[in-house]
Write a protein that holds these residues in place. Structure first.
Motif, mmCIF file in Angstrom:
data_model
loop_
_atom_site.group_PDB
_atom_site.id
_atom_site.type_symbol
_atom_site.label_atom_id
_atom_site.label_comp_id
_atom_site.label_asym_id
_atom_site.label_seq_id
_atom_site.Cartn_x
_atom_site.Cartn_y
_atom_site.Cartn_z
ATOM 1 N N SER A 1 68.930 24.538 10.020
ATOM 2 C CA SER A 1 68.029 24.024 11.055
ATOM 3 C C SER A 1 67.328 22.754 10.594
ATOM 4 O O SER A 1 67.271 21.764 11.319
ATOM 5 C CB SER A 1 66.979 25.080 11.427
ATOM 6 O OG SER A 1 67.505 25.946 12.394
ATOM 7 N N GLU B 1 64.576 23.533 18.245
ATOM 8 C CA GLU B 1 65.441 23.532 19.424
ATOM 9 C C GLU B 1 66.360 24.747 19.462
ATOM 10 O O GLU B 1 67.021 25.062 18.485
ATOM 11 C CB GLU B 1 66.260 22.235 19.466
ATOM 12 C CG GLU B 1 67.254 22.148 20.588
ATOM 13 C CD GLU B 1 66.627 22.224 21.980
ATOM 14 O OE1 GLU B 1 65.412 22.015 22.090
ATOM 15 O OE2 GLU B 1 67.356 22.504 22.933
ATOM 16 N N TYR B 2 66.399 25.428 20.606
ATOM 17 C CA TYR B 2 67.237 26.616 20.744
ATOM 18 C C TYR B 2 68.226 26.452 21.896
ATOM 19 O O TYR B 2 69.432 26.566 21.724
ATOM 20 C CB TYR B 2 66.349 27.840 20.981
ATOM 21 C CG TYR B 2 67.123 29.122 21.214
ATOM 22 C CD1 TYR B 2 67.707 29.796 20.156
ATOM 23 C CD2 TYR B 2 67.269 29.650 22.499
ATOM 24 C CE1 TYR B 2 68.421 30.958 20.358
ATOM 25 C CE2 TYR B 2 67.981 30.819 22.698
ATOM 26 C CZ TYR B 2 68.549 31.475 21.634
ATOM 27 O OH TYR B 2 69.262 32.621 21.846
ATOM 28 N N ILE C 1 72.415 26.492 21.095
ATOM 29 C CA ILE C 1 73.065 27.786 21.124
ATOM 30 C C ILE C 1 74.463 27.726 21.760
ATOM 31 O O ILE C 1 75.354 28.485 21.437
ATOM 32 C CB ILE C 1 72.132 28.789 21.862
ATOM 33 C CG1 ILE C 1 72.064 30.055 21.074
ATOM 34 C CG2 ILE C 1 72.495 29.029 23.274
ATOM 35 C CD1 ILE C 1 71.454 29.851 19.737
ATOM 36 N N ASN D 1 77.378 29.696 16.359
ATOM 37 C CA ASN D 1 76.510 30.812 15.978
ATOM 38 C C ASN D 1 77.081 31.772 14.953
ATOM 39 O O ASN D 1 76.766 32.950 14.964
ATOM 40 C CB ASN D 1 76.103 31.614 17.225
ATOM 41 C CG ASN D 1 75.548 30.740 18.302
ATOM 42 O OD1 ASN D 1 74.886 29.745 18.006
ATOM 43 N ND2 ASN D 1 75.805 31.065 19.540
ATOM 44 N N GLU E 1 74.632 29.341 12.208
ATOM 45 C CA GLU E 1 73.569 30.150 12.807
ATOM 46 C C GLU E 1 72.222 29.512 12.491
ATOM 47 O O GLU E 1 71.814 29.442 11.334
ATOM 48 C CB GLU E 1 73.620 31.568 12.232
ATOM 49 C CG GLU E 1 72.647 32.530 12.863
ATOM 50 C CD GLU E 1 72.804 33.927 12.284
ATOM 51 O OE1 GLU E 1 73.157 34.844 13.023
ATOM 52 O OE2 GLU E 1 72.587 34.099 11.070
ATOM 53 N N PRO F 1 66.158 29.509 14.742
ATOM 54 C CA PRO F 1 65.626 30.091 15.980
ATOM 55 C C PRO F 1 66.509 31.215 16.545
ATOM 56 O O PRO F 1 65.991 32.164 17.134
ATOM 57 C CB PRO F 1 65.591 28.896 16.944
ATOM 58 C CG PRO F 1 65.460 27.709 16.062
ATOM 59 C CD PRO F 1 66.248 28.042 14.829
ATOM 60 N N LEU F 2 67.821 31.129 16.330
ATOM 61 C CA LEU F 2 68.699 32.218 16.793
ATOM 62 C C LEU F 2 68.418 33.482 15.993
ATOM 63 O O LEU F 2 68.394 34.582 16.548
ATOM 64 C CB LEU F 2 70.177 31.824 16.663
ATOM 65 C CG LEU F 2 71.168 32.954 16.965
ATOM 66 C CD1 LEU F 2 71.049 33.426 18.411
ATOM 67 C CD2 LEU F 2 72.589 32.529 16.687
ATOM 68 N N VAL G 1 65.591 35.146 17.509
ATOM 69 C CA VAL G 1 65.962 35.864 18.727
ATOM 70 C C VAL G 1 66.660 37.172 18.371
ATOM 71 O O VAL G 1 66.415 38.214 18.991
ATOM 72 C CB VAL G 1 66.859 34.980 19.612
ATOM 73 C CG1 VAL G 1 67.416 35.778 20.777
ATOM 74 C CG2 VAL G 1 66.070 33.790 20.133
ATOM 75 N N THR H 1 75.889 34.301 22.562
ATOM 76 C CA THR H 1 74.770 35.238 22.600
ATOM 77 C C THR H 1 74.885 36.244 23.749
ATOM 78 O O THR H 1 74.229 37.260 23.737
ATOM 79 C CB THR H 1 73.428 34.499 22.722
ATOM 80 O OG1 THR H 1 73.532 33.565 23.793
ATOM 81 C CG2 THR H 1 73.100 33.766 21.456
#
Lengths: 281, 342
Positions: free
Chosen positions: A67, A215-216, A220, A225, A231, A234-235, A238, B200
């Motif tokens: 990130s 930033e997500y 994403i 991911n 990855e 922020p993921l 989540v 996701t």
């Protein structure tokens, strides 16, 4: 009474220091400080050993590294090309300039998910940019490079909009004076224009960087991911929330806050050092 | 100046948002019911809601307005926990409704006994969607770990559908390797090594497979696979039904705390019961969900569901959602171990 009256503070044109300070504190508390402090409190819930576990988890480390790394690269790219775009918008008039000027703000207005989907469609192996790059053996979508692409998109307006007003204030005569005093073009740029633009460029860089770290929405879609590959932090937050593990989520958030704070502090110190060096205001 | 143009733009944007908000609040007259559901039920509930509203008006003379919220199942559960006032929830897996019991006690722990067949009026399963002509010859779970086969499945941490995918694969491996734990884990590791992108959510994975043309096989809900074919034409994709899969039971429940507060219990219960009615069952089958009372469904629709060997989540193999979740999907669980170096 008379003592107070005689020791009057210098009069200001617009009064109200007390009110504005009070308002600032209340406003900051409501929208920034209290929400952020809940992050700290939730994290304290999990205790030191739990926090240490999060900190030393290789997957978390990789996500943080990714990130911050991609945000840094994207902010650097934006600093260079944002300066160029701002320069062009300020110094030249041409048909369609207003249009380009307005287009710079689009990443602000566009929902980030839309940006992510559009970028992925373009840069995927079957998209029209992606297919060309694929022919050259380059993969962008679903790799960390894709993350940088998304963050460049998101961060561009921050640099342009920070630098633009400063360049607008920079008089042409200064450049002309430099030229008449025998400065080469490079000297004029590096000794005259850049020092003037540098503080605002650093501000824009810092904003773009900070925005990119968190930033997500757009990332994403383009990242792929995969744990330990693409990855982002922020993921991971989540994912912890999906596990109903609020403390785990806030622990990563607290780490990100701490690193971001250090980064922004470093940039501020750089600004201060730069001001001292140039003897500016 | 550009600035004033920008201001105009934001002013316009704001007024559009306000107008939009006003328009949606107008629609809230009479009784409203909010159904918080997961992603691939959009089409099902669109049709079902219209049928229910009509029937309810006929039966009681009352007008009921139905509102829907769709999204990843876990995220939807979290929204309800955090205060979204859902009268009913229709989620992808029982674990997410259990979460409403554990976090905030929004409904009784015995919710799954309130309606027939584990409160699941329709079921589904996990199938393979492959490209036309099945160029990589994928027929069974064993084919997914072959070299050069790319498998698209979302992240089971963030997607309810992906948990069913994962558990179906696990269930198959347990049978194929006679419960040899090392081999089962080896299979799962090989499987996820073949996954180039972890989206996701289920819809995101479908997009990756269909629009980005990435991967050779998509692990998907049966209804989602049918929808993809329906929307994109049978000339591009086909469904491969593996001989073995999992019985996916997407459950429904009335959220006690919300309906008692809003006084909507009667209509909420009628709504969910209607899912079990002949009309409800027929609509479910039409939208590619396997009805629990097939006698009410259109025989043409039923033909689309081949009989396969289905393992249940309550099978000792998994031991129910709470246990499966803990073993496989918790922090540091089996799924996380797949991504740790050996």
């Amino acid at each position: 009474m008379s003592v107070l009256a005689s020791a009057r503070r210098p009069a200001r044109v617009i009064p109200g220091f007390g009110i504005t300070l009070g308002f600032t504190l209340a406003y900051l508390s409501l929208f920034v400080l209290i929400p952020l402090s809940t992050v700290a409190f939730k994290t304290i819930d999990m205790g030191w050993s739990g926090f240490w576990g999060v900190l030393t988890d290789p997957r978390t480390q990789h996500a943080l590294y990714l990130s911050f790394g991609t945000a840094l690269i994207a902010a650097l790219v934006n600093a260079v090309f944002g300066l160029l775009i701002a320069w062009m918008l300020v110094r030249y008039t041409f048909p369609g300039r207003r249009l380009i000027d307005a287009a710079v703000d689009l990443p602000f207005a566009l929902p980030t998910a839309v940006a992510g989907i559009a970028l992925t469609a373009l840069y995927a192996d079957n998209g029209w940019i992606g297919s060309i790059l694929h022919g050259l053996g380059l993969k962008v979508a679903y790799t960390p490079v894709g993350i940088v692409v998304a963050l460049v998109f998101i961060g561009l307006p921050f640099v342009v909009r920070s630098v633009q007003p400063v360049l607008e204030d920079l008089n042409l005569d200064v450049e002309e004076a430099a030229a008449t005093l025998g400065a080469t073009r490079w000297h004029t740029f590096s000794r005259v224009i850049l020092p003037a633009a540098l503080p605002s460029l650093l501000t824009g860089f810092a904003l773009a960087f900070a925005r990119g770290v968190g930033e997500y929405g757009s990332v994403i879609f383009i990242a792929g991911n995969l744990p330990k590959v693409s990855e982002i932090a922020p993921l991971l937050i989540v994912i912890r929330l999906e596990e109903f593990n609020y403390a785990g989520a806030t622990a990563i958030a607290a780490l990100m806050l701490a690193i971001s704070f250090l980064g922004l502090l470093a940039i501020n110190l750089l600004q201060a050092w730069n001001r001292r060096r140039t003897g500016g205001e | 100046m550009a600035f004033s143009a920008k201001q105009t733009f934001y002013a316009a944007l704001t007024s559009v948002l306000i107008a939009g908000g006003a328009a949606s609040s107008v629609a809230q007259a009479d009784t409203t019911l909010l159904n918080v559901s997961y992603d691939p039920t959009r089409e099902l509930y669109k049709e079902f809601n219209a049928a229910f509203a009509e029937d309810y008006k006929k039966q009681t003379g009352e007008t009921v307005t139905l509102r829907m919220s769709h999204g990843g199942s876990g995220k939807q559960a979290r929204s309800v926990i955090d205060g979204l006032e859902a009268d009913v929830v229709t989620l992808a897996l029982a674990y997410d409704i259990d979460a409403l019991v554990e976090n905030g006690g929004l409904l009784g722990a015995d919710w799954q006994n309130k309606f027939a067949s584990n409160s699941s009026p329709y079921t589904s399963t996990i199938v393979f969607l492959v490209r036309k002509g099945n160029p990589k010859a994928i027929h069974d779970w064993s084919d997914l770990t072959r070299q050069g086969v790319q498998v698209i499945t979302p992240n089971p941490k963030t997607s309810g559908g992906a948990r069913w995918n994962y558990l179906a694969a696990w269930g198959w491996a347990e049978k194929a390797y006679n419960g040899d734990d090392a081999k089962v884990r080896g299979y799962m590791r090989d499987l996820f090594n073949n996954v180039p992108v972890l989206d996701t959510g289920a819809r995101g994975a479908t997009t990756t497979f269909v629009q980005r043309e990435l991967g050779d096989v998509l692990l998907a809900w049966e209804n989602e696979a049918f929808l993809a074919i329906e929307e994109l034409g049978p000339d591009k994709f086909e469904i491969v039904v593996p001989p073995f899969s999992i019985l996916a039971e997407p459950p429904v429940a009335v959220v006690d705390k919300v309906v008692d507060k809003r006084g909507t219990r009667k209509v909420a219960e009628a709504y969910l019961n209607y899912l079990y009615s002949p009309t409800g069952q027929k609509i479910a089958a039409k939208n590619y969900y396997r009805p629990i009372s097939p006698q009410y469904a259109d025989p043409q629709d039923l033909k689309r569901f081949p009989a396969i060997d289905l393992v249940k989540i309550d099978d000792p193999l998994f031991g129910g959602w709470q246990k499966a979740q803990k073993t496989h999907f918790s922090d540091g669980g089996v799924f996380d171990q797949i991504y740790q170096p050996k």
